[in-house]
Scaffold this active site. Structure first.
Site, PDB file in Angstrom:
ATOM      1  N   THR A  93     -38.682 -15.156  22.696  1.00 14.43           N
ATOM      2  CA  THR A  93     -39.556 -14.130  22.625  1.00 14.43           C
ATOM      3  C   THR A  93     -39.601 -13.700  21.170  1.00 14.43           C
ATOM      4  O   THR A  93     -38.849 -13.310  20.615  1.00 14.43           O
ATOM      5  CB  THR A  93     -38.894 -13.031  23.471  1.00 14.43           C
ATOM      6  N   LYS A 168     -45.880 -11.233  27.698  1.00 21.05           N
ATOM      7  CA  LYS A 168     -44.207 -10.874  27.918  1.00 21.05           C
ATOM      8  C   LYS A 168     -44.118  -9.317  27.559  1.00 21.05           C
ATOM      9  O   LYS A 168     -43.520  -8.488  28.125  1.00 21.05           O
ATOM     10  CB  LYS A 168     -43.587 -11.737  27.007  1.00 21.05           C
TER      11      LYS A 168
HETATM   12  P1  NAD Z   1     -28.952 -16.770  22.229  1.00 25.22           P
HETATM   13  O1  NAD Z   1     -28.606 -16.117  20.968  1.00 25.22           O
HETATM   14  O2  NAD Z   1     -27.919 -16.774  23.272  1.00 25.22           O
HETATM   15  O3  NAD Z   1     -29.321 -18.310  21.864  1.00 25.22           O
HETATM   16  C1  NAD Z   1     -30.189 -18.607  20.851  1.00 25.22           C
HETATM   17  C2  NAD Z   1     -29.530 -20.000  20.256  1.00 25.22           C
HETATM   18  O4  NAD Z   1     -30.286 -20.493  19.227  1.00 25.22           O
HETATM   19  C3  NAD Z   1     -28.246 -19.722  19.622  1.00 25.22           C
HETATM   20  O5  NAD Z   1     -27.287 -20.435  20.144  1.00 25.22           O
HETATM   21  C4  NAD Z   1     -28.320 -20.060  17.865  1.00 25.22           C
HETATM   22  O6  NAD Z   1     -27.137 -20.788  17.562  1.00 25.22           O
HETATM   23  C5  NAD Z   1     -29.417 -21.002  18.212  1.00 25.22           C
HETATM   24  N1  NAD Z   1     -30.363 -21.183  16.996  1.00 25.22           N
HETATM   25  C6  NAD Z   1     -30.882 -20.308  16.111  1.00 25.22           C
HETATM   26  N2  NAD Z   1     -31.293 -20.717  15.167  1.00 25.22           N
HETATM   27  C7  NAD Z   1     -31.245 -22.282  15.321  1.00 25.22           C
HETATM   28  C8  NAD Z   1     -31.948 -23.444  14.632  1.00 25.22           C
HETATM   29  N3  NAD Z   1     -32.502 -23.245  13.537  1.00 25.22           N
HETATM   30  N4  NAD Z   1     -31.765 -24.672  15.148  1.00 25.22           N
HETATM   31  C9  NAD Z   1     -30.830 -24.828  15.983  1.00 25.22           C
HETATM   32  N5  NAD Z   1     -30.553 -23.628  17.215  1.00 25.22           N
HETATM   33  C10 NAD Z   1     -30.528 -22.568  16.577  1.00 25.22           C
HETATM   34  O7  NAD Z   1     -30.048 -16.300  23.001  1.00 25.22           O
HETATM   35  P2  NAD Z   1     -30.552 -16.340  24.577  1.00 25.22           P
HETATM   36  O8  NAD Z   1     -30.083 -15.140  25.187  1.00 25.22           O
HETATM   37  O9  NAD Z   1     -30.603 -17.707  24.778  1.00 25.22           O
HETATM   38  O10 NAD Z   1     -32.368 -15.903  24.167  1.00 25.22           O
HETATM   39  C11 NAD Z   1     -33.102 -16.900  23.391  1.00 25.22           C
HETATM   40  C12 NAD Z   1     -34.428 -16.253  23.562  1.00 25.22           C
HETATM   41  O11 NAD Z   1     -34.862 -15.849  24.590  1.00 25.22           O
HETATM   42  C13 NAD Z   1     -34.639 -14.951  22.530  1.00 25.22           C
HETATM   43  O12 NAD Z   1     -35.804 -14.953  21.929  1.00 25.22           O
HETATM   44  C14 NAD Z   1     -34.535 -13.813  23.896  1.00 25.22           C
HETATM   45  O13 NAD Z   1     -35.099 -12.725  23.687  1.00 25.22           O
HETATM   46  C15 NAD Z   1     -35.384 -14.700  24.967  1.00 25.22           C
HETATM   47  N6  NAD Z   1     -34.910 -14.128  26.330  1.00 25.22           N
HETATM   48  C16 NAD Z   1     -33.525 -14.115  26.794  1.00 25.22           C
HETATM   49  C17 NAD Z   1     -33.452 -13.498  27.905  1.00 25.22           C
HETATM   50  C18 NAD Z   1     -32.010 -13.109  28.408  1.00 25.22           C
HETATM   51  O14 NAD Z   1     -31.714 -12.468  29.276  1.00 25.22           O
HETATM   52  N7  NAD Z   1     -30.770 -13.668  27.508  1.00 25.22           N
HETATM   53  C19 NAD Z   1     -34.312 -13.214  28.871  1.00 25.22           C
HETATM   54  C20 NAD Z   1     -35.772 -13.682  28.514  1.00 25.22           C
HETATM   55  C21 NAD Z   1     -35.889 -13.910  27.312  1.00 25.22           C
END
Ligand code: NAD
Length: 292
Positions: A93, A168
């Site tokens: 997002t 979104k």
């Molecule tokens: P999270 O922080 O658990 O996961 C993100 C991952 O990306 C981490 O493991 C991090 O180490 C990795 N990362 C960052 N930079 C990187 C790179 N350059 N190369 C490889 N890996 C990298 O976050 P999440 O909860 O999985 O959310 C991810 C996205 O989805 C966000 O943008 C969030 O807003 C969106 N989202 C989350 C939810 C939810 O309920 N968690 C729901 C809808 C949307």
């Protein structure tokens, strides 16, 4: 089709796993090494570097925390490492402008791009029931649709690049306003002598009905499976709602849209997003509507 999946966090991990379990050839990479290693137990090939994950793939999916991670990764290595005409799908997002920029960079580098943010939370990611909002060319959407159908249940092509992110954040802005509205209604009702159940019975079946009342009711009791009835365990965490409202605020300002309630919701969730509250479901904001 060979898929590189980067960003194996709360959302990306189960999404990559579901693709692999559906029979796709998936290589996974996260900057956190333990996440990359853990995905190996789920039929996903772990890669030592982002470059190694992307080389040889024809679809690259990213699921990163924020726009800066997407733009940096695209610019620093992913776009250059990928073979020509790779389809880049970003499901993080991020701001609409960042999504448009990411797509532009991908096209300039000879690739194709979709912004494909999701809703449905970690439960939806785990169960493969996410909603995908997808911006980009129709042909690219059609190519990626079978992948979205593995990870999600409802797939909507929203228009050109950036419109997936637009859908979104607009949806989440309305959800935040609805939730604050429901919270204020239950607090005022309580102060006027109405029981929560009585007000729920009325509101859930009358014109003020909304998901924020009927499904995610902010007071404990009327909906046993709602976060409010389970110590406000998310659900959708306050920190994520605050993040999405920050993106909505930027979009409101960039477009000059008169959206006072959206800005008020941004303000309310920014203040509510303290260390104590960040991990609670966003319906917990009703705590700020209690007297005294
Ligand atoms: P999270 O922080 O658990 O996961 C993100 C991952 O990306 C981490 O493991 C991090 O180490 C990795 N990362 C960052 N930079 C990187 C790179 N350059 N190369 C490889 N890996 C990298 O976050 P999440 O909860 O999985 O959310 C991810 C996205 O989805 C966000 O943008 C969030 O807003 C969106 N989202 C989350 C939810 C939810 O309920 N968690 C729901 C809808 C949307």
């Amino acid at each position: 089709m060979k898929i590189a999946f980067l960003g194996l966090g709360n959302m990306g991990f189960p999404m990559a796993r579901n693709l692999a379990n559906a029979g796709y050839d998936v290589t996974g990479y996260d900057v956190v090494e333990s996440a990359t290693q853990a995905i190996a137990e789920h039929n996903v090939t772990p890669a030592d570097t982002a470059r190694a994950a992307v080389e040889g793939a024809n679809v690259v999916i990213t699921m990163f925390p924020a726009g800066k991670h997407v733009l940096e990764a695209y610019q620093n290595e992913l776009l250059a490492a990928a073979q020509p005409d790779t389809l880049f799908i970003d499901s993080s997002t991020i701001a609409v402008d960042d999504a448009r920029r990411a797509a532009e960079l991908a096209r300039e580098a000879g690739h194709r791009a979709l912004d494909a943010p999701v809703s449905g939370g970690t439960k939806g990611a785990d169960q493969g029931t996410l909603t995908f909002m997808v911006g980009g060319d129709q042909a690219d959407f059609e190519q990626a649709k079978p992948l979205f159908e593995v990870m999600g249940r409802k797939i909507v092509h929203t228009g050109e690049s950036g419109t997936g992110q637009a859908a979104k954040i607009v949806n989440n802005m309305a959800l935040a306003i609805n939730t604050i509205g429901a919270a204020e209604a239950f607090s005022l009702g309580e102060n006027l002598g109405l029981s929560h159940q009585t007000l729920y019975d009325v509101m859930s079946t009358s014109a003020a009905q909304s998901w924020a009342v009927s499904t995610n009711c902010p007071v404990p009791g009327p909906v046993p499976e709602a976060p409010s009835s389970n110590d406000y365990r998310p659900g959708f965490a306050t920190a994520l709602m605050a993040k999405d409202l920050n993106l909505a605020k930027s979009a409101i300002e960039a477009t000059g849209t008169p959206a006072d309630f959206g800005l008020a919701a941004f303000q309310a969730y920014t203040e509510f997003n303290t260390e104590d509250n960040a991990g609670k479901d966003f319906s917990a904001i009703i705590a700020t509507k209690k007297k005294g």
